[in-house]
Scaffold this active site. Structure first.
Site, mmCIF file in Angstrom:
data_model
loop_
_atom_site.group_PDB
_atom_site.id
_atom_site.type_symbol
_atom_site.label_atom_id
_atom_site.label_comp_id
_atom_site.label_asym_id
_atom_site.label_seq_id
_atom_site.Cartn_x
_atom_site.Cartn_y
_atom_site.Cartn_z
ATOM 1 N N GLU A 290 14.150 -7.695 -10.397
ATOM 2 C CA GLU A 290 13.183 -8.463 -9.812
ATOM 3 C C GLU A 290 13.077 -9.499 -9.851
ATOM 4 O OE1 GLU A 290 8.944 -7.656 -12.856
ATOM 5 O OE2 GLU A 290 8.346 -8.806 -11.764
ATOM 6 N N LYS B 136 4.301 -9.304 -20.628
ATOM 7 C CA LYS B 136 5.457 -8.985 -19.450
ATOM 8 C C LYS B 136 6.319 -10.142 -18.785
ATOM 9 C CE LYS B 136 7.135 -6.574 -16.315
ATOM 10 N NZ LYS B 136 7.545 -7.211 -13.865
ATOM 11 N N ASP C 64 21.032 -7.906 -26.704
ATOM 12 C CA ASP C 64 20.327 -6.492 -27.128
ATOM 13 C C ASP C 64 18.536 -7.154 -26.874
ATOM 14 O OD1 ASP C 64 18.319 -3.742 -27.978
ATOM 15 O OD2 ASP C 64 19.200 -3.757 -29.970
ATOM 16 N N HIS D 97 4.630 -13.154 -3.307
ATOM 17 C CA HIS D 97 5.445 -11.784 -3.955
ATOM 18 C C HIS D 97 5.901 -11.555 -1.857
ATOM 19 C CE1 HIS D 97 4.927 -9.786 -8.264
ATOM 20 N NE2 HIS D 97 5.038 -10.937 -7.933
HETATM 21 C C1 MEV Z 1 4.994 -9.468 -12.985
HETATM 22 O O1 MEV Z 1 6.364 -9.275 -12.781
HETATM 23 C C2 MEV Z 1 4.704 -10.770 -13.888
HETATM 24 C C3 MEV Z 1 3.087 -11.217 -13.716
HETATM 25 O O2 MEV Z 1 2.014 -10.320 -13.584
HETATM 26 C C4 MEV Z 1 2.840 -11.531 -15.106
HETATM 27 C C5 MEV Z 1 1.477 -12.031 -15.548
HETATM 28 O O3 MEV Z 1 0.334 -11.536 -15.040
HETATM 29 O O4 MEV Z 1 0.854 -13.156 -16.243
HETATM 30 C C6 MEV Z 1 2.595 -12.072 -12.468
#
Ligand code: MEV
Length: 421
Positions: free
Chosen positions: A83, A261, A277, A375
């Protein structure tokens, strides 16, 4: 002189120049440098022994997160991810954290849980006490299975017995708590769980069913703390905005899933780079986030009396330095050397700090400019590269695409053809 993990314009260097800098920082040998540079560093014979039905290998970028100070020590963090923007964001957050000393971390110890499920018991409460009263015998059976661990100060540490109500009746679930030291410990605890099973049947009259570790490693928690100067963040207003973003994640599972995430965006690349792992860490983290009944944020964010931002993270971190791919994958070994660590506990704490840094970067960006701006710059660089831009042409192509608000390969090629004339 102590080493610094702070580099300005590290991303502007060539791949070779960056590797050279990491080599100097971590005292890598020529052989280790060659290994990282060689895209075939994982011999096919090794790959064939790692998993089944091997037909080849799969490469991903290996990168380093810069600017990290953890418990007063400068650290370069090897990260493997597909990513874009993850490593840049982590490095940027680590830079923001530096002025007030970086990250402070701690660890509860390498205690893993193995579960032994007993079914068909008429008197579950009685069975529970019968098991608890045999702690010394159970300890003996477990420790016999792993003298190496015991000789090095690990092994069985405690016992818990839980009654789990199900639509198939009450199950008596024994938790063996085992200190697995520098191993992730799955093999050690699974072996112990199998070994005590007949004894548990004997003393309870029940039947043992499953014998397997739990990835909800609540006795193997890594913690990290950071204080970020409000001025570095752009003023107290930004701190307040971050608190608003955090309140959303804390109270809404839909937001918490994405928030966490983002934390995993930092955690998993280090877990992977060190041959650990990743799924064990993911499942442990998300189960821990739901431990009180509602899925919530793995981090907390507060404002202290100075108006500075204070962040914490606490999550299960069952990572090892021995066993699994950690000692087999040639790059995992170099990654450990770059981290300059000798204990799994150090690795666990660094990973927690990176998770916290990654979350800091995400909440700050989301609470201020929004995620798309950054991004899009990275996306534009990827598009320009795909269109064939050289390193020297990259900035110009990106600039022209952004000015025209047109980011696609065809337009990048059009710009390049003009530049190449
Ligand atoms: C993107 O990979 C991760 C985010 O969505 C995390 C978040 O929203 O806190 C930017």
């Amino acid at each position: 002189m102590s080493k610094s993990s702070s580099y300005s314009g590290f991303y502007k260097l060539s791949v070779e120049e960056r590797l050279q800098k990491v080599g100097e920082f971590a005292d890598l040998t020529q052989e280790e440098l060659n290994l990282i540079a060689d895209s075939n560093h994982l011999p096919i014979e090794t790959a064939d022994h790692m998993i089944e039905n091997v037909i080849g290998r799969f490469s991903l970028p290996l990168s380093v997160g810069v600017n990290f100070v953890i418990n007063g020590k400068d650290v370069l963090v090897p990260m493997v991810t597909e990513e874009a923007s993850v490593v840049a964001a982590a490095s940027n957050a680590a830079k923001m954290a530096r002025s007030l000393g970086g990250f402070k971390t701690s660890y509860t110890g390498s205690i893993m849980i193995a579960q032994v499920q007993l079914v068909g018991i008429k008197d579950p409460n009685g069975a529970r006490l019968a098991i608890l009263s045999q702690k010394e015998k159970i300890k003996e059976i477990c420790n016999e299975k792993d003298p190496y661990l015991v000789n090095h100060g690990g092994g069985f540490s405690d016992l818990e017995v839980r009654l789990v109500e199900t639509d198939k009746g009450t199950m008596v679930v024994t938790h063996l708590k085992v200190d697995t030291l520098d191993a992730m410990g799955a093999n050690a605890v699974n072996t112990m769980a199998e070994a005590v099973a007949p004894f548990l049947e004997e003393i309870t009259g029940g039947q043992v069913f499953l014998r397997i570790l739990s990835n909800l490693a609540v006795h193997r928690l890594a913690r990290a703390h950071v204080e970020v100067d409000k001025e570095v963040l752009g003023g107290e207003e930004t701190v307040d905005k971050i608190l608003l973003a955090y309140a959303f994640a804390k109270n809404d599972p839909f937001r918490a899933a994405t928030h966490n995430k983002g934390i995993m965006n930092g955690v998993i690349p280090v877990v992977l780079a060190t041959g650990n792992d990743t799924r064990a860490i993911e499942s442990g983290a998300h189960a821990y986030a739901a431990r009180n009944g509602q899925y919530t944020s793995l981090t907390t964010w507060e404002k202290n009396e100075k108006g500075n931002l204070v962040g914490t993270i606490e999550l299960p971190m069952a990572v090892g330095l021995v066993g699994g791919a950690t000692k087999i994958h040639p790059i995992a070994k170099v990654a450990i050397k770059i981290l300059d660590i000798t204990k799994a506990s150090e690795l666990a704490q660094i990973i927690a700090a990176v998770g916290l840094a990654q979350n800091l970067a995400a909440v700050k960006t989301l609470a201020t400019e929004g995620i798309q701006r950054g991004h899009m710059s990275l996306h534009a660089r990827n598009v320009a590269t795909v269109a064939g831009a050289t390193l020297e042409q990259l900035d110009e192509v990106v600039k022209q695409m952004r000015e025209a608000k047109l980011i696609n390969v065809e337009y990048a090629k059009e710009i390049l053809s003009k530049l190449n004339k």
